[in-house]
Design an enzyme around this catalytic site. Structure first.
Site, PDB file in Angstrom:
ATOM      1  N   LEU A 107     -41.916  -7.154 -26.550  1.00  0.00           N
ATOM      2  CA  LEU A 107     -41.968  -6.141 -25.552  1.00  0.00           C
ATOM      3  C   LEU A 107     -40.333  -6.192 -24.875  1.00  0.00           C
ATOM      4  O   LEU A 107     -39.516  -5.498 -24.702  1.00  0.00           O
ATOM      5  CB  LEU A 107     -42.935  -6.480 -24.322  1.00  0.00           C
ATOM      6  CG  LEU A 107     -42.783  -5.761 -22.987  1.00  0.00           C
ATOM      7  CD1 LEU A 107     -42.968  -4.181 -23.242  1.00  0.00           C
ATOM      8  CD2 LEU A 107     -43.526  -6.168 -22.186  1.00  0.00           C
ATOM      9  N   SER A 108     -40.062  -7.601 -24.746  1.00  0.00           N
ATOM     10  CA  SER A 108     -38.884  -7.992 -24.171  1.00  0.00           C
ATOM     11  C   SER A 108     -37.291  -7.667 -25.028  1.00  0.00           C
ATOM     12  O   SER A 108     -37.671  -7.490 -26.062  1.00  0.00           O
ATOM     13  CB  SER A 108     -38.613  -9.484 -23.957  1.00  0.00           C
ATOM     14  OG  SER A 108     -39.680  -9.984 -23.069  1.00  0.00           O
ATOM     15  N   GLU A 109     -36.427  -7.064 -24.349  1.00  0.00           N
ATOM     16  CA  GLU A 109     -35.125  -6.726 -24.980  1.00  0.00           C
ATOM     17  C   GLU A 109     -34.002  -7.408 -24.258  1.00  0.00           C
ATOM     18  O   GLU A 109     -34.215  -8.117 -23.084  1.00  0.00           O
ATOM     19  CB  GLU A 109     -34.969  -5.328 -24.921  1.00  0.00           C
ATOM     20  CG  GLU A 109     -35.983  -4.580 -25.859  1.00  0.00           C
ATOM     21  CD  GLU A 109     -35.785  -3.167 -25.580  1.00  0.00           C
ATOM     22  OE1 GLU A 109     -34.796  -2.557 -25.269  1.00  0.00           O
ATOM     23  OE2 GLU A 109     -36.510  -2.211 -26.557  1.00  0.00           O
TER      24      GLU A 109
ATOM     25  N   GLY B 296     -36.359  -7.472 -19.046  1.00  0.00           N
ATOM     26  CA  GLY B 296     -37.074  -8.698 -19.118  1.00  0.00           C
ATOM     27  C   GLY B 296     -38.276  -8.300 -18.036  1.00  0.00           C
ATOM     28  O   GLY B 296     -39.218  -7.802 -18.315  1.00  0.00           O
TER      29      GLY B 296
ATOM     30  N   ARG C 201     -52.164 -13.009 -19.421  1.00  0.00           N
ATOM     31  CA  ARG C 201     -51.926 -14.374 -18.571  1.00  0.00           C
ATOM     32  C   ARG C 201     -52.980 -15.320 -18.308  1.00  0.00           C
ATOM     33  O   ARG C 201     -52.781 -16.480 -17.604  1.00  0.00           O
ATOM     34  CB  ARG C 201     -51.510 -13.476 -17.200  1.00  0.00           C
ATOM     35  CG  ARG C 201     -50.237 -12.905 -17.355  1.00  0.00           C
ATOM     36  CD  ARG C 201     -49.954 -11.744 -16.654  1.00  0.00           C
ATOM     37  NE  ARG C 201     -48.531 -10.919 -16.646  1.00  0.00           N
ATOM     38  CZ  ARG C 201     -48.088  -9.967 -16.271  1.00  0.00           C
ATOM     39  NH1 ARG C 201     -48.715  -9.239 -15.470  1.00  0.00           N
ATOM     40  NH2 ARG C 201     -47.119  -9.385 -16.560  1.00  0.00           N
TER      41      ARG C 201
ATOM     42  N   GLU D 265     -44.639 -14.280 -20.010  1.00  0.00           N
ATOM     43  CA  GLU D 265     -45.630 -13.366 -19.648  1.00  0.00           C
ATOM     44  C   GLU D 265     -45.619 -13.037 -18.344  1.00  0.00           C
ATOM     45  O   GLU D 265     -46.782 -12.754 -17.504  1.00  0.00           O
ATOM     46  CB  GLU D 265     -46.856 -13.858 -20.172  1.00  0.00           C
ATOM     47  CG  GLU D 265     -47.056 -13.805 -21.851  1.00  0.00           C
ATOM     48  CD  GLU D 265     -48.261 -13.950 -22.105  1.00  0.00           C
ATOM     49  OE1 GLU D 265     -49.240 -13.473 -21.686  1.00  0.00           O
ATOM     50  OE2 GLU D 265     -48.425 -14.544 -23.653  1.00  0.00           O
ATOM     51  N   GLY D 266     -44.250 -12.738 -17.760  1.00  0.00           N
ATOM     52  CA  GLY D 266     -44.188 -12.268 -16.308  1.00  0.00           C
ATOM     53  C   GLY D 266     -43.772 -13.482 -15.605  1.00  0.00           C
ATOM     54  O   GLY D 266     -44.624 -14.416 -15.409  1.00  0.00           O
TER      55      GLY D 266
ATOM     56  N   SER E 199     -43.127 -16.003 -12.018  1.00  0.00           N
ATOM     57  CA  SER E 199     -43.787 -16.190 -10.893  1.00  0.00           C
ATOM     58  C   SER E 199     -43.476 -14.952  -9.915  1.00  0.00           C
ATOM     59  O   SER E 199     -44.423 -14.595  -9.260  1.00  0.00           O
ATOM     60  CB  SER E 199     -43.449 -17.578 -10.362  1.00  0.00           C
ATOM     61  OG  SER E 199     -43.869 -18.531 -11.124  1.00  0.00           O
TER      62      SER E 199
ATOM     63  N   GLY F 218     -40.738 -43.554 -13.526  1.00  0.00           N
ATOM     64  CA  GLY F 218     -39.579 -44.052 -13.420  1.00  0.00           C
ATOM     65  C   GLY F 218     -38.564 -43.660 -14.624  1.00  0.00           C
ATOM     66  O   GLY F 218     -38.621 -42.667 -15.082  1.00  0.00           O
TER      67      GLY F 218
HETATM   68  N1  CAA Z   1     -52.366  -3.563 -15.610  1.00  0.00           N
HETATM   69  C1  CAA Z   1     -52.386  -2.127 -16.219  1.00  0.00           C
HETATM   70  N2  CAA Z   1     -51.714  -1.117 -15.703  1.00  0.00           N
HETATM   71  C2  CAA Z   1     -50.713  -1.386 -15.134  1.00  0.00           C
HETATM   72  C3  CAA Z   1     -50.239  -2.787 -14.659  1.00  0.00           C
HETATM   73  C4  CAA Z   1     -51.143  -3.742 -14.951  1.00  0.00           C
HETATM   74  N3  CAA Z   1     -51.041  -5.028 -14.687  1.00  0.00           N
HETATM   75  N4  CAA Z   1     -49.040  -2.623 -14.068  1.00  0.00           N
HETATM   76  C5  CAA Z   1     -48.653  -1.379 -14.061  1.00  0.00           C
HETATM   77  N5  CAA Z   1     -49.630  -0.578 -14.754  1.00  0.00           N
HETATM   78  C6  CAA Z   1     -49.327   0.913 -14.924  1.00  0.00           C
HETATM   79  C7  CAA Z   1     -49.560   1.506 -13.674  1.00  0.00           C
HETATM   80  O1  CAA Z   1     -50.596   2.031 -13.336  1.00  0.00           O
HETATM   81  C8  CAA Z   1     -48.596   2.765 -14.139  1.00  0.00           C
HETATM   82  O2  CAA Z   1     -49.324   3.625 -14.881  1.00  0.00           O
HETATM   83  P1  CAA Z   1     -49.293   5.217 -14.803  1.00  0.00           P
HETATM   84  O3  CAA Z   1     -48.019   5.373 -15.515  1.00  0.00           O
HETATM   85  O4  CAA Z   1     -50.677   5.898 -15.074  1.00  0.00           O
HETATM   86  O5  CAA Z   1     -48.747   5.586 -13.568  1.00  0.00           O
HETATM   87  C9  CAA Z   1     -47.601   2.333 -15.032  1.00  0.00           C
HETATM   88  O6  CAA Z   1     -47.996   0.993 -15.651  1.00  0.00           O
HETATM   89  C10 CAA Z   1     -46.411   2.008 -14.437  1.00  0.00           C
HETATM   90  O7  CAA Z   1     -46.639   0.818 -13.426  1.00  0.00           O
HETATM   91  P2  CAA Z   1     -45.470   0.546 -12.180  1.00  0.00           P
HETATM   92  O8  CAA Z   1     -44.678   1.817 -11.609  1.00  0.00           O
HETATM   93  O9  CAA Z   1     -46.120  -0.583 -11.287  1.00  0.00           O
HETATM   94  O10 CAA Z   1     -44.303  -0.239 -13.126  1.00  0.00           O
HETATM   95  P3  CAA Z   1     -42.980  -0.985 -12.674  1.00  0.00           P
HETATM   96  O11 CAA Z   1     -41.984  -0.706 -13.703  1.00  0.00           O
HETATM   97  O12 CAA Z   1     -42.849  -0.654 -11.297  1.00  0.00           O
HETATM   98  O13 CAA Z   1     -43.480  -2.423 -12.486  1.00  0.00           O
HETATM   99  C11 CAA Z   1     -44.272  -4.507 -13.922  1.00  0.00           C
HETATM  100  C12 CAA Z   1     -44.447  -3.091 -13.853  1.00  0.00           C
HETATM  101  C13 CAA Z   1     -45.393  -5.369 -13.130  1.00  0.00           C
HETATM  102  C14 CAA Z   1     -42.937  -5.272 -13.076  1.00  0.00           C
HETATM  103  C15 CAA Z   1     -44.028  -4.876 -15.386  1.00  0.00           C
HETATM  104  O14 CAA Z   1     -42.816  -4.320 -15.595  1.00  0.00           O
HETATM  105  C16 CAA Z   1     -44.272  -6.237 -15.687  1.00  0.00           C
HETATM  106  O15 CAA Z   1     -45.382  -6.904 -15.524  1.00  0.00           O
HETATM  107  N6  CAA Z   1     -43.284  -6.892 -15.946  1.00  0.00           N
HETATM  108  C17 CAA Z   1     -42.979  -8.233 -16.452  1.00  0.00           C
HETATM  109  C18 CAA Z   1     -43.028  -8.194 -17.870  1.00  0.00           C
HETATM  110  C19 CAA Z   1     -43.662  -9.190 -18.624  1.00  0.00           C
HETATM  111  O16 CAA Z   1     -44.612  -9.760 -18.284  1.00  0.00           O
HETATM  112  N7  CAA Z   1     -42.997  -9.556 -19.890  1.00  0.00           N
HETATM  113  C20 CAA Z   1     -43.423 -10.676 -20.719  1.00  0.00           C
HETATM  114  C21 CAA Z   1     -42.861 -10.586 -22.087  1.00  0.00           C
HETATM  115  S1  CAA Z   1     -44.004 -10.976 -23.465  1.00  0.00           S
HETATM  116  C22 CAA Z   1     -43.865 -12.680 -23.598  1.00  0.00           C
HETATM  117  O17 CAA Z   1     -43.393 -13.216 -22.654  1.00  0.00           O
HETATM  118  C23 CAA Z   1     -44.509 -12.911 -24.730  1.00  0.00           C
HETATM  119  C24 CAA Z   1     -44.237 -14.664 -25.092  1.00  0.00           C
HETATM  120  O18 CAA Z   1     -43.160 -14.922 -25.616  1.00  0.00           O
HETATM  121  C25 CAA Z   1     -45.287 -15.361 -24.845  1.00  0.00           C
END
Ligand code: CAA
Length: 379
Positions: A125-127, A131, A243, A363-364, A366, A339
């Site tokens: 997902l990340s680019e 992030g 998570r 995965e997001g 804090s 220590g």
């Molecule tokens: N569960 C289900 N749906 C969700 C959701 C959730 N937790 N959060 C948002 N949505 C849905 C919303 O309902 C909305 O749906 P509609 O299109 O139907 O309206 C849509 O997604 C958009 O939601 P938002 O307007 O709230 O989106 P946003 O851009 O304002 O915020 C965010 C979303 C929570 C910040 C999200 O971008 C996020 O979680 N960011 C963190 C990304 C992340 O965790 N990256 C991890 C990378 S993977 C990784 O780390 C793997 C590894 O190496 C181990």
């Protein structure tokens, strides 16, 4: 309310713990130092059913529940957090996504080898510019007959250089914002998908995190996961479950660091007595044990909610937030109790200290967990 683990859960914990002690503990520090991918251990985890814990047996999994999955990730991470994340990505970011959104063909051809450990999965997902703002995807996928042509760069792809299948998010319709994102199941063995670099990281160094590039990569349309435009929702749904896995990883890191500090405090003598007899050290260990217990309960409750098919978005984020901050706090205190020895690679706590940090980030972060929780509260 029943806080007692089932016999099956306890047996699973004992099995994974003794395997990790015997097979992973002896090489954990050296693999970390050398950034060595644990190929043989990953193969063994597959054979033990640890790569598809909650996947139904008909698709190659162990057919257990999410509490079992949390126990597995916790016990792996108690010894080696790199193994914890390798398994967690395969289990919850890839297998779970396929289980939830895959077609029957995708489940038979892709989920079954992943869940049984015959293949490895990664999640992308990340680019460079996406992030915390995961919707800011620049990678594109353009339909071309019965294929999609994918171009772009992805960051932090855990397992990327060893994966067979990557669950990838890309923009199919940039004008639609997050509703223009689509999920795909990339075959890494096809031309056009390459590893640009393996990151040199602070911790979890035996697990590889890669930058990957797609250059006119042609993906057959049957490998699209879900519908066009459903990708962001799929990614968020997957991360809700993921998570729980990272919360469990954090509990395991904290437990490993705590056990090392407790053992050390009993044998290390200063001022003619074991340091555990100093109240400052004893109280610190008491706080460590208390916080770990709270983190574990939050994690199991989130897993239980998922098993009961109750809403678990806030519960998973709360568990991840609290457990990751607990891991960092406990590991810091574990180094302090050791220590100067805690600052040395001769002792395991410096590795736990470095490994703990990532649980507050991936995965997001804090901050994102607080955002998710606050939004759920406001609903
Ligand atoms: N569960 C289900 N749906 C969700 C959701 C959730 N937790 N959060 C948002 N949505 C849905 C919303 O309902 C909305 O749906 P509609 O299109 O139907 O309206 C849509 O997604 C958009 O939601 P938002 O307007 O709230 O989106 P946003 O851009 O304002 O915020 C965010 C979303 C929570 C910040 C999200 O971008 C996020 O979680 N960011 C963190 C990304 C992340 O965790 N990256 C991890 C990378 S993977 C990784 O780390 C793997 C590894 O190496 C181990």
């Amino acid at each position: 309310m029943d806080f007692a683990p089932t016999k099956d859960h306890e047996l699973l914990r004992e099995t994974v713990r003794s395997w990790a002690e015997k097979e992973a503990r002896p090489t954990a520090a050296a693999r970390d130092e050398a950034m060595e991918w644990p190929a043989d251990l990953v193969r063994q985890m597959g054979e033990l059913g640890l790569m598809g814990v909650a996947v139904p047996e008909e698709y190659g999994g162990a057919g257990l529940d999410y509490i079992a999955y949390a126990i597995v990730i916790e016990e792996l991470s108690r010894v080696d957090a790199s193994l914890g994340v390798i398994a967690s990505v395969n289990n919850s970011l890839v297998c779970y996504g396929l289980q939830q959104f895959g077609t029957e063909q995708q489940k038979r051809e892709l989920l079954t080898p992943l869940a049984s450990g015959r293949a490895l999965g990664a999640f992308s997902l990340s680019e460079p510019g996406a992030g915390s703002d995961a919707a800011a995807q620049r990678t594109t996928a353009v339909r071309d007959g019965d294929h999609y042509i994918i171009n772009g760069v992805k960051n932090w792809v855990t397992n990327g250089d060893h994966a067979d299948t990557i669950l990838l998010m890309a923009m199919t319709d940039p004008a639609k914002g997050h509703r223009g994102i689509t999920a795909f199941l990339v075959d890494t063995h096809a031309p056009g998908c390459s590893v640009v670099k393996v990151e040199h990281k602070l911790g979890i160094r035996s697990a590889h995190s890669c930058q990957m590039a797609y250059d006119n990569y042609r993906l057959p349309a049957w490998r699209r996961l879900g519908e066009e435009g459903q990708g962001f929702k799929i990614a968020m749904t997957i991360l809700n479950a993921g998570r729980i896995g990272i919360a469990a990883q954090a509990v395991g890191i904290a437990q490993g660091a705590y056990e090392a500090a407790l053992a050390y405090a009993k044998v290390r003598e200063q001022f003619s007595q074991p340091i555990i007899e100093f109240q400052a050290v004893g109280f610190t260990l008491a706080d460590m044990a208390t916080r770990i217990k709270a983190a574990r309960l939050l994690t199991y409750e989130a897993a239980w909610r998922k098993d009961q098919q109750l809403d678990y978005i806030a519960a998973a984020s709360m568990a991840k937030l609290f457990a990751s901050e607990t891991a960092m706090w406990v590991a810091t205190k574990a180094v302090q109790i050791h220590g100067s020895n805690g600052y040395s690679k001769e002792y395991p706590v410096e590795r736990f200290f470095r490994d703990a940090k990532i649980t507050e980030i991936y995965e997001g972060t804090s901050e994102i967990q607080r955002l998710v929780i606050a939004r759920e509260l406001a609903k």
